[in-house]
Structures are given as structure tokens and as C-alpha cells.
Design a protein around this motif. Structure first.
Motif, PDB file in Angstrom:
ATOM      1  N   TRP A  22       0.886  -1.103  -0.051  1.00 52.62           N
ATOM      2  CA  TRP A  22      -0.012  -0.002  -0.004  1.00 52.62           C
ATOM      3  C   TRP A  22       0.790   1.087   0.067  1.00 52.62           C
ATOM      4  N   PHE A  23       0.686   2.137  -1.071  1.00 52.52           N
ATOM      5  CA  PHE A  23       1.456   3.473  -1.044  1.00 52.52           C
ATOM      6  C   PHE A  23       0.247   4.321  -0.922  1.00 52.52           C
ATOM      7  N   THR A  24       0.564   5.383  -0.024  1.00 54.13           N
ATOM      8  CA  THR A  24      -0.612   6.642   0.247  1.00 54.13           C
ATOM      9  C   THR A  24       0.306   7.857   0.647  1.00 54.13           C
ATOM     10  N   ASN A  31      -5.422  13.384   6.570  1.00 56.80           N
ATOM     11  CA  ASN A  31      -6.374  13.085   5.016  1.00 56.80           C
ATOM     12  C   ASN A  31      -5.553  12.388   4.103  1.00 56.80           C
ATOM     13  N   ILE A  32      -5.989  11.159   3.771  1.00 51.22           N
ATOM     14  CA  ILE A  32      -5.436  10.710   2.346  1.00 51.22           C
ATOM     15  C   ILE A  32      -5.853  11.319   1.118  1.00 51.22           C
ATOM     16  N   ARG A  33      -4.642  11.582   0.450  1.00 48.76           N
ATOM     17  CA  ARG A  33      -4.814  12.459  -0.615  1.00 48.76           C
ATOM     18  C   ARG A  33      -4.562  11.618  -2.041  1.00 48.76           C
ATOM     19  N   TYR A  34      -3.855  10.275  -1.777  1.00 50.03           N
ATOM     20  CA  TYR A  34      -3.533   9.399  -2.953  1.00 50.03           C
ATOM     21  C   TYR A  34      -3.634   8.014  -2.284  1.00 50.03           C
ATOM     22  N   ASN A  52      -9.586  11.298   1.132  1.00 51.23           N
ATOM     23  CA  ASN A  52     -10.148  12.092   1.916  1.00 51.23           C
ATOM     24  C   ASN A  52     -10.421  11.498   3.215  1.00 51.23           C
ATOM     25  N   GLN A  53     -10.496  10.395   3.692  1.00 46.96           N
ATOM     26  CA  GLN A  53     -10.573   9.612   4.808  1.00 46.96           C
ATOM     27  C   GLN A  53      -9.411   9.905   5.480  1.00 46.96           C
TER      28      GLN A  53
END
Length: 90
Positions: A22-24, A31-34, A52-53
Motif C-alpha cells: 500500500w502506497f499512500t 487526510n488520505i490524498r492518494y 479524503n478519509q
């Protein structure tokens, strides 16, 4: 996310989606943007449902940053941080 970073991520999306881990990208407010496709598999959600979560809510089901959170470490160290996380298979 800054415009130039967005362009870089989009141009490298195929590479990032080929990664099995998982890459984020998370902003300073957690906030998760990618997320790459591995995030979809890991959480059983589409990218649109992940983005956005709050990372801590999605991953740990908590509304605050957890002890070893890389974002928490980064805010303190002012340097890039990362973390390995073991999540049992569902």
C-alpha cells in the motif's frame, strides 16, 4: 495536494499501482490524498472511497493519531517518515 505533486503522482500512477504494498500520500491533517490500487485491495474500497478519509480512522478505526504514526513522527522531526504496518488478511 500541490499541483506539481499531483501531476507527478498522476504521471507515475501506473508504476505506483504495480506496487503490491500500500502506497499512500497523507496531508498534514491526516487526510488520505492518494492511494494506489493495493489500498483498494487492502480495504475493499475504491480509491474514491479511500481518498479524503482520515488515515487513522481507516487503518486503526480511531479518530486520533496512534503512537507510531509516521505523520506524528514527521511533524516532530520535520523530516520524511514512513512506517511498516502489519494488517492481518481479512
Amino acid at each position: 495536494m500541490g499541483e506539481s505533486l499531483s501531476k507527478q503522482v498522476l504521471s507515475n500512477e501506473k508504476i505506483l499501482d504495480s506496487i503490491s504494498d500500500w502506497f499512500t500520500i497523507i496531508d498534514l491533517d491526516s487526510n488520505i490524498r492518494y492511494t494506489n490500487k493495493s489500498g483498494e485491495k487492502l480495504f475493499g474500497l475504491t480509491k474514491d472511497k479511500i481518498i479524503n478519509q482520515k488515515c487513522c480512522k481507516l487503518v486503526h478505526n480511531k479518530y486520533t493519531l496512534v503512537k507510531d504514526c509516521p505523520l506524528k513522527k514527521m511533524l516532530k522531526s520535520k523530516k520524511q517518515e514512513n512506517s511498516e504496518l502489519y494488517l492481518p488478511e481479512k
